[in-house]
Scaffold this active site. Structure first.
Site, PDB file in Angstrom:
ATOM      1  CE  LYS A 108     -23.591  74.958  62.698  1.00  0.00           C
ATOM      2  NZ  LYS A 108     -24.718  73.805  61.576  1.00  0.00           N
ATOM      3  CD  GLU A 114     -26.694  70.485  59.523  1.00  0.00           C
ATOM      4  OE1 GLU A 114     -27.962  70.153  60.050  1.00  0.00           O
ATOM      5  OE2 GLU A 114     -26.347  71.643  59.871  1.00  0.00           O
ATOM      6  CB  CYS A 148     -35.878  85.242  56.175  1.00  0.00           C
ATOM      7  SG  CYS A 148     -34.490  86.654  55.939  1.00  0.00           S
ATOM      8  CD  GLU A 154     -40.443  81.336  57.942  1.00  0.00           C
ATOM      9  OE1 GLU A 154     -39.744  81.973  57.335  1.00  0.00           O
ATOM     10  OE2 GLU A 154     -40.227  80.930  59.098  1.00  0.00           O
TER      11      GLU A 154
END
Length: 503
Positions: free
Chosen positions: A181, A184, A289, A389
């Protein structure tokens, strides 16, 4: 085939049982080019029933795929690697169009993803077990590694090709069937990878792709036939994924957020350190990240380092990734760009200074979601720019008096993803790697992403689960061990013995 032919269109759909499958959910999202703000495609969102269809295809394929010889699986992985190499420019252009990163950066992403396919090519060796002869009289024991069955991966927008390849390479090579998945926001790279996998010989149903949002994710987390979930994303979502999936009896590795510190000692080479800080802080518009977001400058090193960073940032060309002369592209969306920019306002309001204001960059005149490289000085814990962050091209400098003070800041931080030290003192560097409570450490290396034959993952709130991603721990995650105790005695010597077995 051009990028326009791949994604132009149209409606980006699912990939189930070896073919593109149109969605019947009636739900969809818009895929936007971050460099222009223009719509490039529509992406279907799966219903829970469509997720069930994909899981059913994976479950049906798992019987034969598990029994496929290791040599055949390795052969397929070699072919997949070759096909990705042949199509890497095409993949990079798709990534640049939907994510916004430069073509050069996208090509680097594809190369790091390829490393994981190459690692999986060695699956016959990686799945070797152990054998002990004569553990008791006439008794042998051996250990074998077997696949889990149907496993799934949920991947982020910032690495549309690399992170899926982190997961699916080991997963299918180990004999599992895999359901992906993707984000999107960047759906097309995974479609191309799925098509290349089929061309490489991956049987129908072994690799499936579901486009979607929370509806699809929720169904994966609860589906009884999905045995494991891999996830990369923000810490709040990683925690939710981990808690929900484990509650449903699944094995989980969920990588969360980061606040990566670079510790700069007074003896560090200023030029090399500034190169590293700029590269690691502003590459991919800071949407990594493993990006360096905080420089801990010890003592007098702060001022010359900031000046060296200013000199380098002034030369960075920001603009659409389609222009090969640009070095940094846009952020993923207008909302995210504006959120990142808000940290510059809060930093000033809370007492920091702004030697470089990315809002003044000429790229801000473009229609896309641009923000130039920004540098905050005199940041400190308690400020929003330090505590959160940011995930954008914002580098904060915290001035500290000593190694001990800097180390305490790193170890006190709730994140433990990556860190780095810059020094010419080998003893200090070795002490740092011993002391620091972070999962990935660089010594004069600003982005210490492990190569594919090690494993990727942080500590503390940067990882939920016991195993890191890809590499040897990836193989461990996608398999379970079975120990077999075997004896082939002479039937004439058999007898009843109710005592506990002894040598």
């Amino acid at each position: 085939m051009s990028v326009t032919e791949v994604v132009a269109p149209q409606v980006i759909t699912h990939w189930i049982n070896g073919k593109s499958v149109a969605s019947s959910s009636g739900r969809s999202g818009v895929v936007t080019n971050p460099a222009t703000g223009q719509r490039v495609a529509e992406v279907s969102f799966a219903s829970a029933g469509e997720v069930d269809e994909a899981v059913a295809a994976a479950k049906a394929a798992s019987v034969e795929w598990r029994a496929t010889p290791l040599s055949r699986r390795a052969e397929i992985m070699f072919r997949l690697r070759s096909l990705i190499v042949d199509n890497r420019q095409r993949l990079a252009e798709i990534i640049s169009l939907e994510n916004g990163k430069t073509i050069a950066d996208a090509l680097g992403e594809v190369a790091r993803g390829l490393e994981n396919v190459e690692f999986a090519c060695g699956i016959p060796n990686l799945l070797k077990g152990g054998y002990s002869e004569q553990v008791s009289r006439g008794v042998d024991i051996y250990q074998i590694k077997q696949p889990l069955g149907v496993v799934a991966g949920i991947t982020p927008f910032n690495f549309p090709a690399m992170v899926p390849l982190w997961m699916l390479s080991n997963a299918i090579a180990c004999g599992n069937t895999f359901l992906l998945k993707p984000s999107e926001k960047v759906p097309s790279a995974s479609i191309l990878i799925s098509a290349l996998a089929k061309e490489a010989g991956v049987p129908d149903g072994v690799l499936n792709l579901i486009q979607g949002d929370k509806v699809a994710v929720s169904r994966l987390l609860e589906h009884p036939d999905v045995k494991a979930i891999s996830f990369v994303g923000s810490t709040p979502v990683a925690r939710y994924i981990y808690e929900t999936a484990t509650r449903n009896g699944k094995r989980v590795q969920a990588l969360g957020g980061a606040k990566n510190h670079m510790l700069v000692l007074p003896d560090a080479d200023i030029s090399m350190t500034a190169d590293a800080a700029v590269s690691a802080g502003y590459g991919a518009a800071g949407e990594r990240c493993m990006a360096i977001s905080v420089v801990l400058a010890v003592g007098s090193v702060a001022d010359p380092l900031i000046e060296a960073i200013r000199e380098r940032v002034a030369k960075i060309k920001v603009g659409p990734g389609s222009d090969i002369t640009n070095e940094m592209g846009p952020l993923i969306s207008r909302e995210h760009r504006d959120r990142v920019a808000s940290y510059l306002d809060s930093a000033i309001a809370e007492g920091a200074t702004l030697p470089i204001d990315g809002r003044l960059d000429p790229a801000m005149k473009h229609d896309g979601y641009f923000l130039g490289p920004s540098l905050i000085d005199n940041a400190r814990p308690g400020m929003q720019c330090y505590d959160h962050e940011i995930f954008g091209p914002v580098l904060s400098v915290v001035r500290v008096n000593s190694y001990a003070e800097a180390l305490q800041l790193i170890n006190d931080n709730p994140f433990g993803n990556g860190t780095a030290i810059f020094t010419q003192n080998g003893g200090a560097a070795r002490q740092f790697q011993f002391d620091v409570e972070v999962g990935m450490v660089g010594i004069n290396v600003p982005i210490p992403v492990p190569v594919s034959y090690y494993s990727f993952g942080g500590w503390k709130s940067s990882l939920f689960g016991d195993l890191h991603m890809y590499g040897p721990e990836g193989v461990q995650f996608y398999t379970r061990s079975k120990v077999v105790t075997s004896r082939w005695p002479d039937p004439a010597s058999s007898k009843v013995d109710l005592g506990f077995p002894q040598v």
